[in-house]
Scaffold this active site. Structure first.
Site, PDB file in Angstrom:
ATOM      1  N   ASN A  74      -4.275   6.054  -0.094  1.00  0.00           N
ATOM      2  CA  ASN A  74      -3.449   6.281   1.090  1.00  0.00           C
ATOM      3  C   ASN A  74      -2.777   7.647   1.077  1.00  0.00           C
ATOM      4  OD1 ASN A  74      -4.156   3.886   2.191  1.00  0.00           O
ATOM      5  ND2 ASN A  74      -2.220   2.852   1.856  1.00  0.00           N
TER       6      ASN A  74
ATOM      7  N   GLU B 119      -6.528  -0.790  -6.559  1.00  0.00           N
ATOM      8  CA  GLU B 119      -5.592   0.111  -7.252  1.00  0.00           C
ATOM      9  C   GLU B 119      -4.603  -0.755  -8.031  1.00  0.00           C
ATOM     10  OE1 GLU B 119      -5.326   4.122  -4.501  1.00  0.00           O
ATOM     11  OE2 GLU B 119      -4.262   2.366  -3.761  1.00  0.00           O
TER      12      GLU B 119
ATOM     13  N   SER C 233       0.826  -1.211   0.000  1.00  0.00           N
ATOM     14  CA  SER C 233       0.000   0.000   0.000  1.00  0.00           C
ATOM     15  C   SER C 233       0.853   1.251   0.000  1.00  0.00           C
ATOM     16  CB  SER C 233      -0.900   0.018   1.240  1.00  0.00           C
ATOM     17  OG  SER C 233      -0.110  -0.031   2.408  1.00  0.00           O
TER      18      SER C 233
ATOM     19  N   HIS D  32      -3.399  -3.506  -5.450  1.00  0.00           N
ATOM     20  CA  HIS D  32      -3.642  -3.110  -4.058  1.00  0.00           C
ATOM     21  C   HIS D  32      -5.116  -3.260  -3.703  1.00  0.00           C
ATOM     22  CE1 HIS D  32      -3.983   0.217  -0.838  1.00  0.00           C
ATOM     23  NE2 HIS D  32      -3.677  -0.928  -0.265  1.00  0.00           N
TER      24      HIS D  32
END
Length: 581
Positions: free
Chosen positions: A177, A139, A106, A127
């Site tokens: 993130n 992702e 991540s 991800h």
């Protein structure tokens, strides 16, 4: 994460080889998978026969050699680059030349992981979000050498899994993130500075922004050690933006073993390690009623000054809650308009079955309409909701100071001006607080209670008690630009604009990432267009001026759109074109 990804593939008819480092670790993974699928059966979301078929598709093994004939490997080990590089070097040796090697990292560089292999063009980031069986977003992270065919194959696979994919380049934090952790870190900084309690920070973001969890509860869920690693990596890889430099308290808590839910103690205390059930600890506030009643003054009659949307909503809220209300505007014509707006809103409540006709009539009967401040001479609380201009508010408070009886709490609904400036226009700054209602006031459950360095404990207690009587959650904070909600929300929105400006991703993909990956009710660009780009820019400028944090400087793209008159939905053009909607 590993068990969740296994479940996602097996649920969709794909055979899976689930690999661990040891037999005990493998057993834990097997138990996690069984627990998740059994819960799905118990909730009626999965047929027992489908669960059994799902388990038959999974082959469990110890050691990477079991992966010699698979088409795709997804690695989901802890976030340590050296560990991931060692595993990828071994996978490169074990797997067939055409096998795609994927990492679920991540925050680490997919490029740095890929160079541990002799096939970096076959390496990609996939991800998943936690819990993988539930969260719709994936992702897909391509490096500069990932082959287009590999990207296309993985995108097709995501569609087959029923996931929504956003494909992006290899950058620290990717989309979700990079936007989420700056906000979480900022919230920890707010708590560390004793600006507001953990409960108030979390309640503010849940109730003020409709988020599924408050930031500190979310940190506990993610794990403070994991959060620290992600922030530290993003800070080092992402241009050393101070917003990603982990707040010192975070490192101290990790060192002390306070890791969140998994250790049973983080920002909150849990029933036992791994439990989601919060239990009281030494920082838990006393029962609200007792704490609020302590020192609170009796309020029966309330004055509301102003004639805009906020004033109208606040009048309705107080009248419905049983308070006598004196509405003061600049002229009887404005009073008539406000009266009409309040009636319309109350009638809507009756039509929708949310309000009895008798209650509507009683609420209207409690309101008196006036065009002169002198009628506030005998009220117990004044709420000011006039235009957001300091000179206007100061002049008004100076007049209230002369007219109102001693002991009256004077409240301003400002969302961006310093409350202390307004308070010092009076000779009774101890009685002045901020009461920041959210729009629309009758609907939104949150009120920010803002105390200045001159506000008395009695005035704060009175404001909290009033919020409770209104059926609102009052969160107490200091007199700082943006209070809690705007101070945490707008830098995140500004970060999203910077991400778009850098051509890292599209507005659609960024909105998808935050809605599907983080459970936000709206993506950042949807929200900016609703709020108004001019309003957003003004708030961001205020935050930057007060905090002088380089990361808070308004994104140039936001400034340009405002200059061009693209202000969002109200002008039918903002980040998106709304002219056909």
């Amino acid at each position: 994460m590993g068990a969740g990804i296994v479940e996602v593939f097996a649920r969709n008819g794909i055979d899976v080889v689930a690999v661990e480092i040891s037999e005990p670790a493998l057993e834990r993974g097997r138990a996690t998978l069984a627990g998740s699928t059994d819960r799905a059966v118990a909730k009626g979301k999965l047929a027992a026969a489908d669960r059994d078929a799902l388990h038959e598709r999974v082959h469990f093994a110890v050691g990477l050699d079991a992966l010699h004939s698979v088409d795709l490997v997804i690695e989901a080990v802890p976030e340590h680059l050296d560990l991931k590089q060692r595993i990828f070097a071994e996978l490169d040796r074990v797997c067939r030349p055409e096998t795609i090697l994927a990492t679920n990292t991540s925050s680490l560089s997919v490029t740095e992981i890929s160079v541990a292999t002799s096939r970096p063009n076959q390496v990609i980031g996939i991800h998943f979000f936690n819990p993988a069986p539930v969260m719709k977003l994936v992702e897909v992270v391509r490096t500069v050498v990932t082959s287009p065919e590999v990207v296309a194959d993985v995108e097709a696979l995501c569609a087959r899994l029923g996931k929504v994919d956003v494909t992006i380049n290899d950058r620290a934090g990717f989309i979700a993130n990079a936007l989420l952790f700056g906000y979480l870190n900022h919230a920890v900084g707010m708590f560390e500075a004793h600006y507001a309690t953990r409960e108030d920070i979390d309640a503010a973001m849940k109730l003020g922004c409709g988020l599924p969890m408050g930031p500190l509860a979310l940190m506990d869920l993610i794990g403070l050690d994991t959060a620290y690693e992600i922030l530290d990596t993003m800070y080092r890889r992402g241009g050393r933006d101070r917003r990603h430099a982990p707040v010192p308290l975070l490192k101290q808590m990790v060192t002390a073993g306070l890791l969140g839910r998994k250790s049973g103690r983080g920002f909150y205390t849990y029933e036992r390690p791994g439990s989601p059930v919060v239990v009281p600890d030494e920082a838990t506030p006393l029962a609200t009623e007792a704490a609020v009643a302590d020192g609170a003054r009796a309020i029966t009659k309330v004055g509301v000054v102003g004639s805009g949307t906020m004033a109208t909503g606040i009048i309705e809220v107080f009248a419905k809650a049983g308070y006598e209300v004196v509405s003061v505007t600049r002229g009887m014509e404005k009073s008539a308009k406000v009266c009409e707006a309040v009636k319309t809103s109350l009638n809507k409540g009756v039509v929708r079955g949310k309000l009895a006709e008798a209650d509507r009539d009683a609420a209207l009967g409690r309101i008196s309409w006036s065009a002169t401040l002198d009628h506030l001479a005998d009220v117990d609380l004044v709420v000011e909701a006039v235009v957001e201009e300091l000179s206007v508010k100061k002049a008004l408070f100076a007049s209230l100071d002369e007219i109102c009886k001693p002991g009256v709490v004077l409240a301003t609904t400002t969302s961006s001006l310093p409350v202390i400036d307004v308070a010092m226009a009076t000779h009774r700054p101890a009685d002045v607080v901020g009461l920041h209602f959210f729009n629309p006031a009758p609907v939104m459950p949150l009120v920010e209670v803002v105390r200045t360095i001159r506000t008395s404990p009695e005035a704060t207690a009175t404001a909290r008690a009033v919020c409770a009587t209104l059926g609102k959650t009052g969160v107490v904070c200091g007199d700082r630009s943006g209070f809690i909600v705007n101070a945490l929300l707008f830098p995140y929105l500004n970060d999203a604009v910077k991400m778009l400006e850098a051509s890292y991703s599209t507005a659609d993909d960024i909105d998808h990432a935050m809605k599907l990956g983080c459970g936000y009710p709206m993506g950042p660009f949807e929200l900016l267009d609703v709020v108004g780009l001019d309003v957003s820019l003004a708030i961001q400028r205020e935050l930057y001026l007060e905090l002088r944090e380089p990361g808070f400087a308004p994104a140039p793209l936001l400034e340009h759109l405002v200059t061009a008159g693209y202000l969002g939905r109200k002008t039918r053009r903002g980040f998106r074109d709304h002219s056909h909607r």
